[in-house]
Design an enzyme around this catalytic site. Structure first.
Site, PDB file in Angstrom:
ATOM      1  N   GLY A  32      25.714 -22.678 -12.724  1.00 23.59           N
ATOM      2  CA  GLY A  32      26.849 -22.222 -13.514  1.00 23.59           C
ATOM      3  C   GLY A  32      27.895 -21.523 -12.668  1.00 23.59           C
ATOM      4  O   GLY A  32      29.097 -21.773 -12.814  1.00 23.59           O
ATOM      5  N   HIS A  33      27.443 -20.655 -11.760  1.00 26.97           N
ATOM      6  CA  HIS A  33      28.389 -20.009 -10.846  1.00 26.97           C
ATOM      7  C   HIS A  33      29.083 -21.033  -9.955  1.00 26.97           C
ATOM      8  O   HIS A  33      30.291 -20.939  -9.696  1.00 26.97           O
ATOM      9  CB  HIS A  33      27.659 -19.001  -9.956  1.00 26.97           C
ATOM     10  CG  HIS A  33      27.046 -17.856 -10.679  1.00 26.97           C
ATOM     11  ND1 HIS A  33      25.683 -17.731 -10.836  1.00 26.97           N
ATOM     12  CD2 HIS A  33      27.603 -16.778 -11.286  1.00 26.97           C
ATOM     13  CE1 HIS A  33      25.430 -16.616 -11.495  1.00 26.97           C
ATOM     14  NE2 HIS A  33      26.563 -16.024 -11.795  1.00 26.97           N
ATOM     15  N   LYS A 145      32.260 -19.281 -20.027  1.00 25.87           N
ATOM     16  CA  LYS A 145      32.254 -19.002 -21.460  1.00 25.87           C
ATOM     17  C   LYS A 145      30.917 -18.457 -21.949  1.00 25.87           C
ATOM     18  O   LYS A 145      30.841 -17.988 -23.090  1.00 25.87           O
ATOM     19  CB  LYS A 145      32.606 -20.271 -22.249  1.00 25.87           C
ATOM     20  CG  LYS A 145      34.065 -20.678 -22.161  1.00 25.87           C
ATOM     21  CD  LYS A 145      34.332 -21.858 -23.082  1.00 25.87           C
ATOM     22  CE  LYS A 145      35.793 -22.285 -23.032  1.00 25.87           C
ATOM     23  NZ  LYS A 145      36.040 -23.433 -23.950  1.00 25.87           N
ATOM     24  N   ARG A 184      19.238 -14.000 -15.172  1.00 23.00           N
ATOM     25  CA  ARG A 184      18.093 -13.330 -15.794  1.00 23.00           C
ATOM     26  C   ARG A 184      17.026 -14.305 -16.271  1.00 23.00           C
ATOM     27  O   ARG A 184      15.931 -13.875 -16.641  1.00 23.00           O
ATOM     28  CB  ARG A 184      18.565 -12.434 -16.940  1.00 23.00           C
ATOM     29  CG  ARG A 184      19.340 -11.205 -16.458  1.00 23.00           C
ATOM     30  CD  ARG A 184      19.688 -10.266 -17.602  1.00 23.00           C
ATOM     31  NE  ARG A 184      20.208  -8.988 -17.123  1.00 23.00           N
ATOM     32  CZ  ARG A 184      21.493  -8.683 -16.991  1.00 23.00           C
ATOM     33  NH1 ARG A 184      22.409  -9.602 -17.306  1.00 23.00           N
ATOM     34  NH2 ARG A 184      21.878  -7.503 -16.561  1.00 23.00           N
TER      35      ARG A 184
END
Length: 281
Positions: A32-33, A145, A184
């Site tokens: 995602g990053h 998002k 996480r």
């Protein structure tokens, strides 16, 4: 790719370049990053990724001390997707004295949902992001998002302070089973990881119910949908903080859920791990 650790080094590295695109992170990077970095590359100029675990946005009982710190691995990943510069300051570099000046976002946006369960969280986020903006002076800043409320808070901060920065939002990156990617997720045990996609599945159920009601012209009982979704999670062993159907424009409860764009947001604990997710409707 260059890695710098001080504000002076950062400013020297950017002095002779076009305005940068900034991707703020806390490290422990995942796909995602990396998608944010790839999006940042499309905006021209150097891409700067910051890596800093920001104490100001953690409450005393939260996971600041055990939050994963994997700088060498993160830098390898960033280099592989074309990042130009990594800013990885120490805490004493970014906060050389107690940070008594802070950015306090408005309560109607920042004290609900995540803010209700994590008091002071968005003040910590806004303060560190404002500081990063001052250090980098980007033309573009890219956010995911998945942290939907954070995105809205930061957009408001940029607008109200007249910062010459475009905030770019990137869709949530997900695993093949639908789980929103998060640093996480590494806390999850194997059985918890198998159960974790149920959070997204529950949001899809709410989304489907809203869309079906809109199509048929039926009345939408937002409170009932929220309660049903939370009950589903509890029955599967989750401890939900909230499942909330909100206007996507301001995160307020919709007067008429059939008449305006919505988002359903959720936060819940699975074992000791707190996960968040959302779906636009």
């Amino acid at each position: 790719m260059r890695v710098v650790h001080t504000i002076n080094e950062l400013r020297q590295a950017l002095a002779a370049t076009r305005p940068a695109a900034l991707v703020p992170t806390m490290g422990s990077l995942h796909e995602g990053h990396l998608a944010l970095v790839k999006q940042a590359r499309d905006h021209g100029g150097p891409v700067v990724a910051s890596i800093f675990v920001n104490r100001l946005q953690f409450a005393p009982h939260e996971d600041f001390d055990r939050y994963p710190r994997t700088l060498e691995r993160d830098c390898d990943l960033l280099k592989g997707v074309g990042c130009n510069l990594v800013f990885a300051p120490t805490e004493s570099e970014l906060y050389p004295e107690p940070q008594t000046y802070k950015v306090q976002p408005p309560g109607e946006l920042a004290d609900v949902l995540e803010g209700a369960f994590r008091p002071g969280f968005f003040t910590g986020v806004c303060t560190v992001v404002m500081k990063l903006f001052q250090c980098v002076q980007p033309r573009v800043a890219v956010f995911g998002k998945k942290d939907y409320q954070q995105l809205m808070v930061l957009r408001g901060m940029v607008r109200q302070f007249a910062l010459p920065i475009e905030i770019v939002a990137v869709d949530t990156a997900r695993a093949d089973d639908g789980l929103a990617l998060s640093s996480r997720n590494a806390y999850l045990s194997e059985p918890e990881r198998a159960e974790a996609p149920q959070l997204a599945a529950t949001l899809h159920t709410v989304q489907a119910a809203v869309l079906a009601a809109v199509k048929s012209g039926a009345r939408i009982d937002a409170a009932a949908l929220e309660a049903q979704a939370m009950g589903t999670l509890r029955s599967r062993g989750w401890a939900p903080d909230y499942v909330a159907l909100r206007r996507s424009s301001d995160l307020q409860a919709p007067a008429d859920p059939t008449a305006e764009p919505l988002v359903v947001l959720a936060a819940a604990r699975l074992g000791k791990t707190r996960l968040i997710d959302n779906l636009e409707i």
